[in-house]
Scaffold this motif. Structure first.
Motif, PDB file in Angstrom:
ATOM      1  N   UNK A   1       0.445  -0.735   0.237  1.00 19.50           N
ATOM      2  CA  UNK A   1       0.060  -0.264   0.672  1.00 19.50           C
ATOM      3  C   UNK A   1       0.979   1.296   0.084  1.00 19.50           C
ATOM      4  N   UNK A   2       0.850   2.237  -0.867  1.00 16.40           N
ATOM      5  CA  UNK A   2       0.903   3.478  -0.586  1.00 16.40           C
ATOM      6  C   UNK A   2       1.413   4.594   0.645  1.00 16.40           C
ATOM      7  N   UNK A   3       2.614   5.244   1.182  1.00 16.90           N
ATOM      8  CA  UNK A   3       1.809   6.385   2.126  1.00 16.90           C
ATOM      9  C   UNK A   3       1.178   7.661   1.243  1.00 16.90           C
ATOM     10  N   UNK A   4       0.103   7.786   1.525  1.00 19.32           N
ATOM     11  CA  UNK A   4       0.042   8.929   1.292  1.00 19.32           C
ATOM     12  C   UNK A   4       0.341   9.769   2.192  1.00 19.32           C
ATOM     13  N   UNK A   5       0.474  11.255   1.354  1.00 27.05           N
ATOM     14  CA  UNK A   5       0.448  11.959   2.309  1.00 27.05           C
ATOM     15  C   UNK A   5       0.170  13.588   1.296  1.00 27.05           C
ATOM     16  N   UNK A   6      -0.628  14.681   2.391  1.00 23.79           N
ATOM     17  CA  UNK A   6      -0.908  15.344   2.414  1.00 23.79           C
ATOM     18  C   UNK A   6       0.269  16.564   1.586  1.00 23.79           C
ATOM     19  N   UNK A   7      -1.156  16.747   0.043  1.00 19.63           N
ATOM     20  CA  UNK A   7      -0.440  17.593  -1.242  1.00 19.63           C
ATOM     21  C   UNK A   7      -0.629  18.908  -0.317  1.00 19.63           C
ATOM     22  N   UNK A   8       1.254  19.727  -0.287  1.00 22.83           N
ATOM     23  CA  UNK A   8       0.888  21.367  -0.152  1.00 22.83           C
ATOM     24  C   UNK A   8       0.538  22.412  -0.726  1.00 22.83           C
ATOM     25  N   UNK A   9       0.003  21.284  -1.973  1.00 20.45           N
ATOM     26  CA  UNK A   9      -0.299  23.068  -3.328  1.00 20.45           C
ATOM     27  C   UNK A   9      -1.951  22.925  -3.057  1.00 20.45           C
ATOM     28  N   UNK A  10      -2.718  21.294  -2.697  1.00 22.17           N
ATOM     29  CA  UNK A  10      -3.860  21.479  -3.234  1.00 22.17           C
ATOM     30  C   UNK A  10      -5.016  20.998  -1.484  1.00 22.17           C
ATOM     31  N   UNK A  11      -4.077  20.425  -0.635  1.00 23.49           N
ATOM     32  CA  UNK A  11      -4.192  19.695   0.517  1.00 23.49           C
ATOM     33  C   UNK A  11      -5.012  19.033   0.676  1.00 23.49           C
ATOM     34  N   UNK A  12      -5.079  18.201  -0.321  1.00 20.77           N
ATOM     35  CA  UNK A  12      -5.237  16.796  -0.570  1.00 20.77           C
ATOM     36  C   UNK A  12      -4.739  15.904  -0.215  1.00 20.77           C
ATOM     37  N   UNK A  13      -5.751  14.386   0.087  1.00 25.46           N
ATOM     38  CA  UNK A  13      -4.588  14.012   1.019  1.00 25.46           C
ATOM     39  C   UNK A  13      -4.390  12.772  -0.003  1.00 25.46           C
ATOM     40  N   UNK A  14      -3.946  12.899  -1.535  1.00 27.57           N
ATOM     41  CA  UNK A  14      -3.529  12.026  -2.463  1.00 27.57           C
ATOM     42  C   UNK A  14      -1.953  11.828  -3.812  1.00 27.57           C
ATOM     43  N   UNK A  15      -1.319  12.867  -2.446  1.00 20.65           N
ATOM     44  CA  UNK A  15      -0.128  13.066  -2.733  1.00 20.65           C
ATOM     45  C   UNK A  15       1.108  11.598  -2.556  1.00 20.65           C
ATOM     46  N   UNK A  16       1.696  11.535  -3.346  1.00 18.86           N
ATOM     47  CA  UNK A  16       2.578   9.739  -3.529  1.00 18.86           C
ATOM     48  C   UNK A  16       4.370  10.385  -3.575  1.00 18.86           C
ATOM     49  N   UNK A  17       5.009   9.684  -3.079  1.00 20.07           N
ATOM     50  CA  UNK A  17       6.318   9.478  -3.136  1.00 20.07           C
ATOM     51  C   UNK A  17       6.875   9.693  -5.146  1.00 20.07           C
ATOM     52  N   UNK A  18       7.971  10.548  -4.491  1.00 19.36           N
ATOM     53  CA  UNK A  18       8.254   9.922  -6.288  1.00 19.36           C
ATOM     54  C   UNK A  18       9.440  10.721  -7.114  1.00 19.36           C
ATOM     55  N   UNK A  19       9.989  10.009  -7.691  1.00 15.40           N
ATOM     56  CA  UNK A  19      11.461  10.497  -8.098  1.00 15.40           C
ATOM     57  C   UNK A  19      11.080  11.402  -9.581  1.00 15.40           C
ATOM     58  N   UNK A  20      11.726  12.696  -9.851  1.00 18.01           N
ATOM     59  CA  UNK A  20      11.493  13.590 -10.560  1.00 18.01           C
ATOM     60  C   UNK A  20      13.203  13.965 -11.596  1.00 18.01           C
ATOM     61  N   UNK A  21      13.304  14.731 -12.637  1.00 22.15           N
ATOM     62  CA  UNK A  21      14.137  15.778 -12.781  1.00 22.15           C
ATOM     63  C   UNK A  21      13.432  17.063 -13.032  1.00 22.15           C
ATOM     64  N   UNK A  22      14.864  18.006 -12.363  1.00 26.59           N
ATOM     65  CA  UNK A  22      14.670  19.176 -11.466  1.00 26.59           C
ATOM     66  C   UNK A  22      15.883  19.697 -12.967  1.00 26.59           C
ATOM     67  N   UNK A  23      15.607  21.370 -12.552  1.00 29.09           N
ATOM     68  CA  UNK A  23      16.350  22.045 -13.325  1.00 29.09           C
ATOM     69  C   UNK A  23      16.813  23.108 -12.162  1.00 29.09           C
ATOM     70  N   UNK A  24      18.266  23.180 -11.909  1.00 25.55           N
ATOM     71  CA  UNK A  24      19.009  23.853 -10.585  1.00 25.55           C
ATOM     72  C   UNK A  24      20.014  25.260 -11.572  1.00 25.55           C
TER      73      UNK A  24
END
Length: 94
Positions: A1-24
């Motif tokens: 089961x996925x560990x759900x987080x509260x989204x800092x943008x929309x406040x819904x509890x439908x956010x999960x850990x992910x990996x992605x690219x960032x530009x710095x």
């Protein structure tokens, strides 16, 4: 089961850990790099993908403490964090 987080943008509890690219932008402002496979959060409700504050601080500190002239234009998060530091810590972070 996925560990759900509260989204800092929309406040819904439908956010999960992910990996992605960032530009710095490097601290000296000479160029920007791509950092791949950075730990982050992805919200299924609003679609926002973002990095948590502690990850942002880790990246910023590491870029301040290494010889960035040796960095290629693309590096993975894991590779970046393994680069030896010139100083032990960022003394500008209080």
């Amino acid at each position: 089961m996925e560990n759900k987080h509260r989204c800092e943008w929309c406040s819904e509890y439908d956010a999960t850990a992910a990996k992605g690219n960032v530009y710095w932008e490097l601290p000296d402002g000479t160029r920007a790099i791509t950092i791949a496979d950075v730990p982050g959060i992805k919200c299924r409700t609003c679609g926002m993908e973002y990095q948590e504050e502690h990850v942002i601080n880790e990246i910023e500190d590491q870029l301040m403490l290494i010889d960035t002239k040796r960095l290629s234009n693309t590096v993975t998060y894991e590779e970046l964090m393994k680069i030896p530091r010139l100083l032990k810590k960022n003394y500008f972070r209080f």
